[in-house]
Write a protein that holds these residues in place. Sequence first.
Motif, short mmCIF file in Angstrom:
data_model
loop_
_atom_site.label_atom_id
_atom_site.label_comp_id
_atom_site.label_asym_id
_atom_site.label_seq_id
_atom_site.Cartn_x
_atom_site.Cartn_y
_atom_site.Cartn_z
N VAL A 4 13.01 11.05 -11.05
CA VAL A 4 12.44 9.80 -11.56
C VAL A 4 11.36 10.11 -12.57
CG1 VAL A 4 11.12 7.77 -10.90
CG2 VAL A 4 12.81 8.71 -9.33
N ALA A 6 8.20 8.29 -14.43
CA ALA A 6 7.36 7.10 -14.52
C ALA A 6 6.34 7.31 -15.62
CB ALA A 6 6.65 6.86 -13.19
N PRO A 18 11.28 8.96 -4.84
CA PRO A 18 11.58 7.53 -4.84
C PRO A 18 10.39 6.65 -5.22
CG PRO A 18 11.27 8.28 -2.60
CD PRO A 18 11.18 9.51 -3.47
N ARG A 20 7.88 4.61 -7.34
CA ARG A 20 8.11 3.95 -8.63
C ARG A 20 6.83 3.47 -9.29
NH1 ARG A 20 11.77 6.22 -8.34
NH2 ARG A 20 13.99 5.73 -8.47
N ALA A 21 5.80 3.16 -8.48
CA ALA A 21 4.58 2.59 -9.04
C ALA A 21 3.50 2.63 -7.98
CB ALA A 21 4.82 1.14 -9.48
N TYR A 50 8.10 1.93 -3.69
CA TYR A 50 9.31 2.77 -3.79
C TYR A 50 10.54 2.00 -4.22
CZ TYR A 50 6.71 5.96 -0.69
OH TYR A 50 5.79 6.80 -0.12
N GLU A 51 11.51 2.76 -4.63
CA GLU A 51 12.87 2.26 -4.78
C GLU A 51 13.75 3.31 -4.10
OE1 GLU A 51 15.54 1.72 -8.65
OE2 GLU A 51 13.60 0.71 -8.78
#
Lengths: 421, 421
Positions: A4, A6, A18, A20-21, A50-51
């Motif tokens: 990932v 970001a 996982p 995400r922010a 998370y995702e």
Amino acid sequence: MTAVSAPTSAGTSFDLGPARALSCRECGHQIPLAAEFACAECFGPLEVAYEFGKIRREDIEAGPKSIWRYRGLLPVPSDVDSHPNTDPGLTRLVRADRLGAALGVKNLWVKDDTGNPTHSFKDRVVAVALAAARQLGFTVLACPSTGNLANAVAAAAARAGWQSVVLIPSSLERAKVLTTAVYDGALLAVDGNYDDVNRLATELASEHEDWAFVNVNVRPYYAEGSKTLAYEVAEQLGWRLPGQIVVPVASGSQLTKVDKGFREFGELGLVEPTPYRVFGAQATGCSPVSAAYKSGLDVVAPVRPDTIARSLAIGAPADGPYVLDAVRRTGGAVEDVTDEEVVEGIRLLARTEGIFAETAGGVTVATAKKLIETGQLDPDAETVLLITGDGLKTLDAVADRIGPKATVPPSAKAVREALGF
Amino acid sequence: MTAVSAPTSAGTSFDLGPARALSCRECGHQIPLAAEFACAECFGPLEVAYEFGKIRREDIEAGPKSIWRYRGLLPVPSDVDSHPNTDPGLTRLVRADRLGAALGVKNLWVKDDTGNPTHSFKDRVVAVALAAARQLGFTVLACPSTGNLANAVAAAAARAGWQSVVLIPSSLERAKVLTTAVYDGALLAVDGNYDDVNRLATELASEHEDWAFVNVNVRPYYAEGSKTLAYEVAEQLGWRLPGQIVVPVASGSQLTKVDKGFREFGELGLVEPTPYRVFGAQATGCSPVSAAYKSGLDVVAPVRPDTIARSLAIGAPADGPYVLDAVRRTGGAVEDVTDEEVVEGIRLLARTEGIFAETAGGVTVATAKKLIETGQLDPDAETVLLITGDGLKTLDAVADRIGPKATVPPSAKAVREALGF
């Protein structure tokens, strides 16, 4: 798992699995993954959002024999276990029939986290903090601490070949100083109390871009490590949730993350999302969350700690309000016990199960006993007690109460007489 | 596994798994399984003789996450893990690249037995002793000890709901007394040295039919527990044997059982029977086996111990001659190191790998260093170091050498100055 990227304010990208922010727990404002811990909008605490990909039981079971089997649920890269770290976790979940009989609980388990590399649950959170810090570009691992965290940070940094900076109050007990100093990082004693040390850490974190203070500027990542306690309990029970769990409360972070871990496992279909009740345990000498719970309040008034359970002695617990939320939402409670009861709790656990816990473990056992006696904890529901640290670290707490039954001359007759034969 | 019945002198029968008899290591005389430890013919030490069934890797891998995954290779019943016990073992085998770089060894591993329930390998041998003692009809678990064994016996008895009788010299350090007393068995301090306590235990063992002194009258079973260290190393390496292993030597039992474990795995086809070399490590202040090895002798002359490595301070090691056999047969060696080197060994392991070992671990690390420097240990062969106990138990050994780098006022400037910025 897919890597990932970001974007951050600096334009770099991080592989934090996982994650995400970062999301504000108060106002929901989201920012890109970064070394931030407070919301720029409302100053609320930031939490990892998370995702999750598809997570299957068999993939977890085939994974590393450490917390890294849950790496798909943590803010760490998928190759996290290829970097030297202390590989904590997967500690024993012990069937506790003798303690259960003593407490009147039919179906009791003890999660024994004394088996971690430095013998407390702090190895979990520090390992996650180190992994995230590596991705975020830090090169020094640091913390303010009064004990278990200092051990865990110094050991993890040594293992990884990182510099460490550990700040402790100069009054700290000799044993806790030695068990940190042996790892040969930069251990500094600070003339002041823990609050002074904590403020100093926050100041240093803002001035040194390469220093990751695990419980300050990388706290959102660090705190996620406690979810692994819940994951392990559920997996070790055979992929199901317990009916009740008793968790010691210091900052309150651990309790909220255990609750989060159980919820995530249910949402991801890894377990049936059966109801569970979360209970918080405090020492009366530092019981701001218990006091708020009993008064029906949503806010936690700070106190000045005075208890032998020093690893729980946080007078202004950052996650206190979230503990109250979790406990009330799940139908649990928060209770507190005297130092005398803490020592009795340590001794009861040792006598019945052969597990020697630090004072925080005594708080958990004694609180469980009180919760049963007061009808708050259901003795018929399956119950787990979290034992988060080792009795070898807090010997002074029991030193006055225990010792040999007798001193005898070297004769068999004298031994028999001393034993009442 | 099939249940086994072995007739005894009393006409009863025991289920001790694959164990078939006790066999004298000197004259080979066999007797039925019983609570005996010396050969009636020649006074030689008795050892468990087995008839192993088919043992497969996949059965072991699917077994309990403890030493009981190897129950088919131990003198215990097949349902051993259904009785409450401390479930020791399956501790970490740690890849030690940083220590390896410091020592000049390319391919180095540390077997970290500090993760056991009472933080030493003694939990392994005591668990096997308890399981065998239960089958043999004992009801009390006992030992003479100066530390780690006392902890392990008291904890195992508490967990099992057995009475314990632990005899210690009255001069024992406070920390070791407390970590035994907390389990609330019958802990007795004996006015005398460890030899006095040991003699007293042998006398009591002969007078109390229901007392199992783990290291006296059930010693043949107890000693087998150390084989699990070898089994785990081989399994954790991916079902193969290391080229070299360094083992601390107290009575010498552990080293001979590690050798036995590797051989059994080879004979049973669980690993390729590749050559391995076994090295023994002693403190110079108690180095009777090292002295015998260097002098080319087959017998071991007793010494009066004087070393900080108290858990290794056995001046007349019962298995000394068998250590010499194993070391010479495999092409290893025995070496010894000063107390100063022991402390440096503890610090080196902590600094490079984040593992805090007791003095015995310092002996192992320092001896490995000396073996390399003297050309006895091959730096190019895959090597395992056994770390058998925890530094929290021997804090005094390092107390004078380590501490905070500095004590500073609570200011960021002072911190930077102390760190040389």
